[in-house]
Write an enzyme that holds these catalytic residues in place. Structure first.
Site, PDB file in Angstrom:
ATOM      1  N   ASN A   1       0.362  -2.626   4.861  1.00 60.29           N
ATOM      2  CA  ASN A   1       0.695  -3.107   3.519  1.00 60.29           C
ATOM      3  C   ASN A   1      -0.558  -3.439   2.713  1.00 60.29           C
ATOM      4  OD1 ASN A   1       3.487  -2.909   3.255  1.00 60.29           O
ATOM      5  ND2 ASN A   1       3.845  -4.883   4.208  1.00 60.29           N
TER       6      ASN A   1
ATOM      7  N   ASP B   1       7.397  -0.452   1.900  1.00 59.14           N
ATOM      8  CA  ASP B   1       8.853  -0.384   1.799  1.00 59.14           C
ATOM      9  C   ASP B   1       9.364   1.007   2.182  1.00 59.14           C
ATOM     10  OD1 ASP B   1       8.962  -3.022   1.021  1.00 59.14           O
ATOM     11  OD2 ASP B   1       9.424  -2.592  -1.087  1.00 59.14           O
TER      12      ASP B   1
ATOM     13  N   HIS C   1       2.520  -2.458  -0.956  1.00 60.91           N
ATOM     14  CA  HIS C   1       3.873  -2.833  -0.542  1.00 60.91           C
ATOM     15  C   HIS C   1       4.922  -1.779  -0.874  1.00 60.91           C
ATOM     16  CE1 HIS C   1       3.031  -6.821   1.024  1.00 60.91           C
ATOM     17  NE2 HIS C   1       2.090  -6.882   0.098  1.00 60.91           N
TER      18      HIS C   1
ATOM     19  N   ASP D   1       9.030  -4.173  16.682  1.00 58.07           N
ATOM     20  CA  ASP D   1       8.117  -4.552  15.613  1.00 58.07           C
ATOM     21  C   ASP D   1       7.227  -3.361  15.274  1.00 58.07           C
ATOM     22  OD1 ASP D   1       7.018  -6.833  13.968  1.00 58.07           O
ATOM     23  OD2 ASP D   1       5.192  -6.227  15.012  1.00 58.07           O
TER      24      ASP D   1
ATOM     25  N   GLU E   1       9.209  -6.696   9.286  1.00 59.25           N
ATOM     26  CA  GLU E   1       9.083  -5.384   9.927  1.00 59.25           C
ATOM     27  C   GLU E   1       9.687  -5.385  11.325  1.00 59.25           C
ATOM     28  OE1 GLU E   1       5.196  -7.521  10.854  1.00 59.25           O
ATOM     29  OE2 GLU E   1       6.519  -7.387   9.136  1.00 59.25           O
TER      30      GLU E   1
END
Length: 193
Positions: free
Chosen positions: A70, A79, A75, A62, A106
């Site tokens: 984010n 990404d 975002h 993770d 994630e």
């Protein structure tokens, strides 16, 4: 003449089918295998490890404090980070049998067949270091001001009576312990399996 035309159409359909099957198994963002592909490969590797009497390690990975990333950077940047992390994790795995997939959000899963517990620990350290060395800034991180990862490891020898689902669940529990103990590290599942 008609036969050639039908044969050409059939070949075209086979190519398109293979293309769509590939799309269904690859995560669109990170371009690594997705959870559907993981489900298929995990079943195959699990059976092989029992048949071949080898060990199997499952890593649940993770990205630490990713929601905060984010929220702060947006975002689109998030990404970009997911893509970088996926490529780096994939590149760090060395053996052809080592497998990585995006599990969701994630999270990533790594499967390592025929590896010792020491080897699994070494690989976890290599993955953590590879991400640290990217030095992706993360001002909102609670560990260091860069993107880091946490890893939960479940390790099983061929004789252990543990199902695939249980093994994955043990890796997930170990991941939570890694997150609770400060992130930016790994924990091996305490349950002897």
């Amino acid at each position: 003449m008609e036969y050639r035309k039908l044969n050409g159409q059939y070949e075209n359909l086979l190519e398109k089918n293979a293309h769509y099957e590939n799309l269904a198994m690859i995560d669109a963002l990170t371009q690594i295998p997705n959870r559907r592909f993981l489900d298929d490969i995990y079943t195959k590797l699990y059976k092989e490890h029992i048949r071949d009497n080898t060990n199997l390690a499952v890593f649940m990975i993770d990205i630490d404090c990713f929601k905060a990333y984010n929220d702060f950077y947006g975002h689109v940047k998030g990404d970009e980070v997911l893509i970088q992390i996926a490529k780096t994790l994939q590149k760090t795995l060395k053996r052809p049998s080592d497998f990585i997939a995006r599990y969701g959000g994630e999270e990533f899963v790594v499967l390592l067949k025929d590896i010792s517990l020491d080897g699994a620990s070494t690989m976890a350290n290599q993955l953590i270091l590879a991400i640290k060395l990217l030095q992706i800034p993360h001002e909102k991180s609670k560990t260091i001001p860069y993107i880091t990862i946490s890893i939960g490891i479940a390790f099983k020898d061929a004789a252990a009576k543990v199902t695939q689902a249980e093994l994955l669940a043990y890796a997930d529990k170990a991941l939570y312990k890694a997150k609770e103990s400060g992130k930016n590290g790994y924990v091996v599942c305490e349950k002897v399996i």
